[in-house]
Structure formats: C-alpha cells, structure tokens
Design a protein around this motif. Structure first.
Motif, PDB file in Angstrom:
ATOM      1  N   PHE A   1       2.631  12.199  -4.472  1.00 29.51           N
ATOM      2  CA  PHE A   1       1.496  11.405  -4.006  1.00 29.51           C
ATOM      3  C   PHE A   1       1.975  10.145  -3.296  1.00 29.51           C
ATOM      4  O   PHE A   1       1.540   9.837  -2.176  1.00 29.51           O
ATOM      5  N   LEU A   2       2.887   9.402  -3.918  1.00 22.04           N
ATOM      6  CA  LEU A   2       3.372   8.168  -3.312  1.00 22.04           C
ATOM      7  C   LEU A   2       4.161   8.441  -2.033  1.00 22.04           C
ATOM      8  O   LEU A   2       4.065   7.682  -1.057  1.00 22.04           O
ATOM      9  N   ASP A   3       4.916   9.526  -2.024  1.00 25.51           N
ATOM     10  CA  ASP A   3       5.652   9.888  -0.810  1.00 25.51           C
ATOM     11  C   ASP A   3       4.692  10.203   0.331  1.00 25.51           C
ATOM     12  O   ASP A   3       4.928   9.807   1.478  1.00 25.51           O
ATOM     13  N   CYS A   4       3.602  10.896   0.002  1.00 29.70           N
ATOM     14  CA  CYS A   4       2.592  11.202   1.014  1.00 29.70           C
ATOM     15  C   CYS A   4       1.982   9.923   1.576  1.00 29.70           C
ATOM     16  O   CYS A   4       1.809   9.789   2.799  1.00 29.70           O
ATOM     17  N   LEU A   5       1.671   8.959   0.719  1.00 26.41           N
ATOM     18  CA  LEU A   5       1.084   7.704   1.183  1.00 26.41           C
ATOM     19  C   LEU A   5       2.051   6.929   2.070  1.00 26.41           C
ATOM     20  O   LEU A   5       1.630   6.292   3.049  1.00 26.41           O
ATOM     21  N   ARG A   6       3.326   6.985   1.738  1.00 29.04           N
ATOM     22  CA  ARG A   6       4.317   6.281   2.552  1.00 29.04           C
ATOM     23  C   ARG A   6       4.465   6.915   3.935  1.00 29.04           C
ATOM     24  O   ARG A   6       4.628   6.221   4.937  1.00 29.04           O
ATOM     25  N   ARG A   7       4.403   8.237   3.982  1.00 31.79           N
ATOM     26  CA  ARG A   7       4.658   8.943   5.233  1.00 31.79           C
ATOM     27  C   ARG A   7       3.419   9.121   6.102  1.00 31.79           C
ATOM     28  O   ARG A   7       3.545   9.335   7.308  1.00 31.79           O
TER      29      ARG A   7
ATOM     30  N   ILE B   1      -3.841   9.231   5.607  1.00 36.07           N
ATOM     31  CA  ILE B   1      -4.199   9.511   4.211  1.00 36.07           C
ATOM     32  C   ILE B   1      -4.116   8.243   3.375  1.00 36.07           C
ATOM     33  O   ILE B   1      -4.979   7.988   2.519  1.00 36.07           O
ATOM     34  N   ALA B   2      -3.097   7.414   3.614  1.00 36.18           N
ATOM     35  CA  ALA B   2      -2.948   6.171   2.848  1.00 36.18           C
ATOM     36  C   ALA B   2      -4.163   5.271   3.031  1.00 36.18           C
ATOM     37  O   ALA B   2      -4.687   4.705   2.054  1.00 36.18           O
ATOM     38  N   LEU B   3      -4.633   5.138   4.268  1.00 34.46           N
ATOM     39  CA  LEU B   3      -5.809   4.308   4.519  1.00 34.46           C
ATOM     40  C   LEU B   3      -7.043   4.887   3.836  1.00 34.46           C
ATOM     41  O   LEU B   3      -7.844   4.141   3.246  1.00 34.46           O
ATOM     42  N   ALA B   4      -7.196   6.211   3.878  1.00 32.03           N
ATOM     43  CA  ALA B   4      -8.351   6.850   3.248  1.00 32.03           C
ATOM     44  C   ALA B   4      -8.338   6.647   1.737  1.00 32.03           C
ATOM     45  O   ALA B   4      -9.383   6.391   1.122  1.00 32.03           O
ATOM     46  N   VAL B   5      -7.156   6.761   1.120  1.00 35.39           N
ATOM     47  CA  VAL B   5      -7.057   6.556  -0.331  1.00 35.39           C
ATOM     48  C   VAL B   5      -7.356   5.103  -0.678  1.00 35.39           C
ATOM     49  O   VAL B   5      -8.110   4.815  -1.629  1.00 35.39           O
ATOM     50  N   ASN B   6      -6.799   4.162   0.073  1.00 36.09           N
ATOM     51  CA  ASN B   6      -7.082   2.742  -0.172  1.00 36.09           C
ATOM     52  C   ASN B   6      -8.570   2.444  -0.026  1.00 36.09           C
ATOM     53  O   ASN B   6      -9.156   1.704  -0.837  1.00 36.09           O
ATOM     54  N   THR B   7      -9.185   3.013   1.009  1.00 38.32           N
ATOM     55  CA  THR B   7     -10.615   2.803   1.221  1.00 38.32           C
ATOM     56  C   THR B   7     -11.427   3.380   0.074  1.00 38.32           C
ATOM     57  O   THR B   7     -12.414   2.783  -0.377  1.00 38.32           O
ATOM     58  N   SER B   8     -11.008   4.548  -0.436  1.00 41.37           N
ATOM     59  CA  SER B   8     -11.704   5.179  -1.562  1.00 41.37           C
ATOM     60  C   SER B   8     -11.623   4.305  -2.812  1.00 41.37           C
ATOM     61  O   SER B   8     -12.627   4.130  -3.523  1.00 41.37           O
ATOM     62  N   VAL B   9     -10.452   3.746  -3.082  1.00 38.48           N
ATOM     63  CA  VAL B   9     -10.290   2.876  -4.258  1.00 38.48           C
ATOM     64  C   VAL B   9     -11.172   1.633  -4.134  1.00 38.48           C
ATOM     65  O   VAL B   9     -11.865   1.243  -5.079  1.00 38.48           O
ATOM     66  N   VAL B  10     -11.171   1.025  -2.947  1.00 38.40           N
ATOM     67  CA  VAL B  10     -11.996  -0.165  -2.726  1.00 38.40           C
ATOM     68  C   VAL B  10     -13.477   0.172  -2.880  1.00 38.40           C
ATOM     69  O   VAL B  10     -14.252  -0.594  -3.479  1.00 38.40           O
TER      70      VAL B  10
END
Length: 245
Positions: free
Chosen positions: A127-133, A137-146
């Motif tokens: 999961f963390l590797d995916c967010l780094r690369r 997807i990283a922006l979508a996950v951050n937006t979902s958490v917010v």
C-alpha cells in the motif's frame, strides 16, 4: 490466530473491471480514473468474508488495508461504558484500515461484515509503495481520509443543540443519502442497523430512539423490515432533520 491469518482467497484473484461493481462517485474506487482504479485493484489478494466476520479488530497491531469491492461493513469502537458504538458504515468502493497502514499504530476501530463482503487485502508495504509511486492514487486516498474526517466533524456538530428526534432524523437522512438505494423520494437501507447502533449514532438512549422511530413510522416517513429500513419520503425526513430545535 488473527482474523487476517484466517482469511482465504475466494472467487479468483484477477482484478474486477473498474465498471463492474457499480461504485458511487463519492467512493474511493468510484472517483478514480479507470486506469488508476485498475492499478489499485491489482494489489493484494481477493478475499470473501461471510456475514458477521471481523475484518479488522480494534487495538490489534495488524497494518493491512481492505479495498471493499462490494457489500457493507460497520465500523465500531468500544465506548467507556463497554458498549460498541457505531462510528461509521462503509460500502463497496471504500477503503478501510488505512490509518494503521499509514502510521503503523494499533487499530483504532473494529470493522465487521454486515453481509457477504468481497474485498482485496493489501499489505502495508504494498500500500505504501503504491502511494509513493502513484500520485493519482495517493491524492485520492488522502482526499478520502480528509473526507471521512470532515464527515465525522460535521456529524458531531449536527448532534449539538437539538433534540433526540431531530438527531435521529439527521442520522437516518445521512445514511439514506450516502448509502441508500434511491428510487424517487424513497431510499432503502439494505443493511442491518440495530436500534442500539442508531442510538449510538444519534447520541441518545435506546428507548428514546425506539420512541422516535415509532413516531417516524406512524407518520409514514419510514418503514422497517427484516434487516432493512426504508425512508418513504426523503423530503419530509430532510425537513425534520434540518428543523431548528
């Protein structure tokens, strides 16, 4: 043995086409571009959970995430008096368990399948590797958490300064709008939410919720069935939910 160790893959391991599940645009998967959604679904292992299975347990030190493909889960936390308080509901297209994956801390809540649930289990490292690369997807996950934090804050404000009947109307209206199957002015909530759970969501006592729910039924605004609640008139429920008390 942990719940994660008891999981078994089911139904094949190939990612489902992004348009095959009917995710809402407000969900993580529904809001992702098709190519990014496919990349996210390529991670982890496909798992099917039976009704009542705990996907994630509060205070455990596990760190994997669950990408919900379909089905409904409830998120609960242990209150100071020992009761399980219903914190949220998540459905297909949503992500659960991401907080522990992001910070490595023990689980903050328990996640339980309300019916059969299909998901993908993804390790923290993947999961963390995916967010780094993958910045999309990283922006979508951050937006979902917010978004989840904003909803939680708004719910706390909604339950301040109004009577129990209004709080219940606001809870039911939010659930119906977010997760109900819409048909005109009606919405069917097809997952088993109990009166004790409604009481914790509305921040009131169970007998008070029972009385308020009976009033909504008698007024023809909601009806209840086996493992479901139907909002018969969303406009009338909205009017009650937003009445100043």
């Amino acid at each position: 043995m942990t719940d994660e160790e008891r999981e078994r893959p089911g139904g094949g391991d190939a990612p489902q086409p992004p348009d095959g599940w009917g995710w809402t645009a407000a969900s993580l998967l529904g809001g992702l571009p098709a190519d990014a959604c496919g990349r996210l679904l390529a991670l982890g292992t496909r798992v099917r959970y039976p009704p009542g299975r705990v996907l994630i347990r509060e205070s455990d030190v596990t760190t994997s995430v669950r990408i919900l493909l379909d089905g409904v889960v409830k998120v609960t936390g242990r209150a100071q008096d020992g009761r399980d308080a219903l914190l949220a509901v998540r459905m297909g297209g949503d992500l659960v368990g991401e907080l522990a994956a992001l910070d490595g801390q023990p689980r903050s809540a328990t996640v339980t399948a309300c019916g059969a649930v299909n998901a993908r289990t993804v390790s923290r490292a993947q999961f963390l590797d995916c967010l780094r690369r993958d910045p999309v997807i990283a922006l979508a996950v951050n937006t979902s958490v917010v978004s989840k934090l904003r909803v939680a804050n708004a719910r706390r404000m909604d339950l301040t300064g109004c009577d129990a009947a209004t709080r219940l109307a606001r809870v039911l209206h939010h659930i119906a709008e977010s997760y109900g199957e819409r048909s005109g002015r009606r919405a069917v909530i097809r997952w088993p939410v109990t009166q004790p759970e409604l009481a914790t969501l509305a921040g009131t006592a169970e007998p008070t919720v029972h009385k308020a729910l009976r009033g909504l039924r008698e007024a023809g605004i909601v009806s209840t069935g086996y493992r479901s609640i139907t909002v018969e008139d969303l406009d009338r429920l909205s009017a009650l939910a937003h009445t100043d008390s």
